[in-house]
Design an enzyme around this catalytic site. Structure first.
Site, PDB file in Angstrom:
ATOM      1  N   GLU A 159       0.725  -1.152   0.139  1.00  0.00           N
ATOM      2  CA  GLU A 159      -0.083  -0.157   0.020  1.00  0.00           C
ATOM      3  C   GLU A 159       0.743   1.194  -0.061  1.00  0.00           C
ATOM      4  OE1 GLU A 159      -4.240   0.071   1.907  1.00  0.00           O
ATOM      5  OE2 GLU A 159      -3.047   1.136   3.384  1.00  0.00           O
ATOM      6  N   GLU A 166      -5.878  -7.497   6.748  1.00  0.00           N
ATOM      7  CA  GLU A 166      -5.318  -6.074   6.607  1.00  0.00           C
ATOM      8  C   GLU A 166      -5.128  -5.567   8.089  1.00  0.00           C
ATOM      9  OE1 GLU A 166      -8.841  -3.888   5.018  1.00  0.00           O
ATOM     10  OE2 GLU A 166      -9.439  -5.569   3.852  1.00  0.00           O
ATOM     11  N   SER A 167      -3.967  -4.615   8.078  1.00  0.00           N
ATOM     12  CA  SER A 167      -3.666  -3.751   9.120  1.00  0.00           C
ATOM     13  C   SER A 167      -2.969  -4.492  10.230  1.00  0.00           C
ATOM     14  CB  SER A 167      -5.059  -3.137   9.813  1.00  0.00           C
ATOM     15  OG  SER A 167      -5.569  -2.102   9.236  1.00  0.00           O
ATOM     16  N   LYS A 224       0.317   5.021   1.152  1.00  0.00           N
ATOM     17  CA  LYS A 224       0.016   5.484   2.204  1.00  0.00           C
ATOM     18  C   LYS A 224       0.851   6.681   2.852  1.00  0.00           C
ATOM     19  CE  LYS A 224      -1.443   3.558   5.767  1.00  0.00           C
ATOM     20  NZ  LYS A 224      -2.399   2.546   6.934  1.00  0.00           N
ATOM     21  N   GLU A 228     -14.470  -5.314   3.253  1.00  0.00           N
ATOM     22  CA  GLU A 228     -14.000  -5.250   4.367  1.00  0.00           C
ATOM     23  C   GLU A 228     -14.699  -5.160   5.607  1.00  0.00           C
ATOM     24  OE1 GLU A 228     -10.694  -2.198   5.236  1.00  0.00           O
ATOM     25  OE2 GLU A 228     -12.145  -1.525   6.886  1.00  0.00           O
ATOM     26  N   ASN A 261     -10.227  -6.650   8.667  1.00  0.00           N
ATOM     27  CA  ASN A 261      -9.371  -5.581   8.989  1.00  0.00           C
ATOM     28  C   ASN A 261      -9.014  -5.648  10.591  1.00  0.00           C
ATOM     29  OD1 ASN A 261      -8.288  -2.984   9.518  1.00  0.00           O
ATOM     30  ND2 ASN A 261      -9.778  -1.723   8.485  1.00  0.00           N
ATOM     31  N   LYS A 264      -8.155   2.320  -2.656  1.00  0.00           N
ATOM     32  CA  LYS A 264      -8.515   2.359  -1.242  1.00  0.00           C
ATOM     33  C   LYS A 264      -9.009   3.813  -0.749  1.00  0.00           C
ATOM     34  CE  LYS A 264      -7.643   0.243   2.990  1.00  0.00           C
ATOM     35  NZ  LYS A 264      -6.026   0.515   3.397  1.00  0.00           N
TER      36      LYS A 264
END
Length: 261
Positions: A55, A218-219, A57, A166, A188, A117
């Protein structure tokens, strides 16, 4: 209001303003409207790739500025050369420091699936994602009803794009998962209401997601060990941003992690 509430309230105003400035007829003139998207699902299932969705970001509400200076072209191209399976590009400006041009820049430099995103609240953003060159869009169960996911997902599918749904808990999965609209399910590990992070969330939800969907975590992912552990319980996609972007050269951090896999 939670941070998520603030993001969505701002996003609705932002999209309304942008729709006035750039109507759908202009979006539909984009060359990307006729392009055939690449399959994020297919790339994540390839055994010769890492499964990492790398990603781009610049900042986040929980961490503030992460990397304000990394160039989109060098970073995204470097991610793919490092062995990432796909890209994720933040296009939210107010809270994440992204912009639509980041996605179109990444598209020009890379032949791979790109996930847009953002916080999708309506049809305009789906068509906009296609016009920017996105191959997949994110729909967040915490901000959309099951009916909205179905409607927006079908629209994305009609444009050739895939949907990554998500979720953060089993109730969101039950309420919003539609086979006609969703190709991949992302868990997530960050609670969008208080931003607490736990990889246990992915572990607990893995068995609840039907096998016909590609599972993405994710995350909170930081190490090769995290990826290996979640791969063991069925995940094929690993969305990582901050772990790379906090380095001066995010693409080199990505390469170092892929080598450990």
């Amino acid at each position: 209001m939670t941070i998520l509430d603030k993001i969505i309230a701002h996003k609705r105003r932002e999209v309304s303003d942008r729709q006035s400035l750039v109507p759908l007829k202009l979006l539909e003139q984009s060359l990307y409207m006729e392009a055939k998207p690449l399959s994020l699902r297919h790339y994540l299932l390839r055994d010769d790739l890492s499964g990492i969705i790398a990603e781009f970001k610049r900042k986040s509400p929980s961490k503030g500025v992460i990397n304000a200076y990394a160039p989109v072209e060098r970073t995204t191209l470097g991610y793919m050369q490092a062995g990432a399976s796909a890209l994720s590009v933040l296009t939210d400006t107010e809270f994440f420091g992204g912009k639509n041009e980041d996605l179109t820049t990444a598209r020009r430099y890379n032949f791979c699936p790109i996930l847009r995103k953002d916080f999708v609240v309506g049809e305009y953003q789906i068509i906009e994602a296609k016009s920017l060159g996105a191959d997949a869009v994110l729909l967040i169960a915490a901000v959309l009803s099951g009916e909205e996911v179905l409607r927006l997902g079908r629209l994305a599918k009609s444009l050739g794009m895939e949907v990554l749904l998500e979720i953060h808990n089993e109730q969101e999965l039950t309420d919003t998962l539609h086979p006609d609209a969703v190709s991949l399910v992302g868990v997530n590990n960050r609670n969008l209401h208080d931003f607490a992070v736990s990889l246990d969330t992915s572990g607990e939800l893995a068995r609840q997601i039907p096998d016909e969907y590609v599972k993405v975590t994710e995350s909170g992912l930081n190490t090769a060990a995290d990826i290996r552990a979640l791969r063991e319980v069925g995940y094929r996609g690993f969305l990582m941003g901050e772990a790379f972007m906090r380095h001066a050269r995010p693409e080199q951090a990505c390469a170092a992690l892929v080598q450990q896999l």
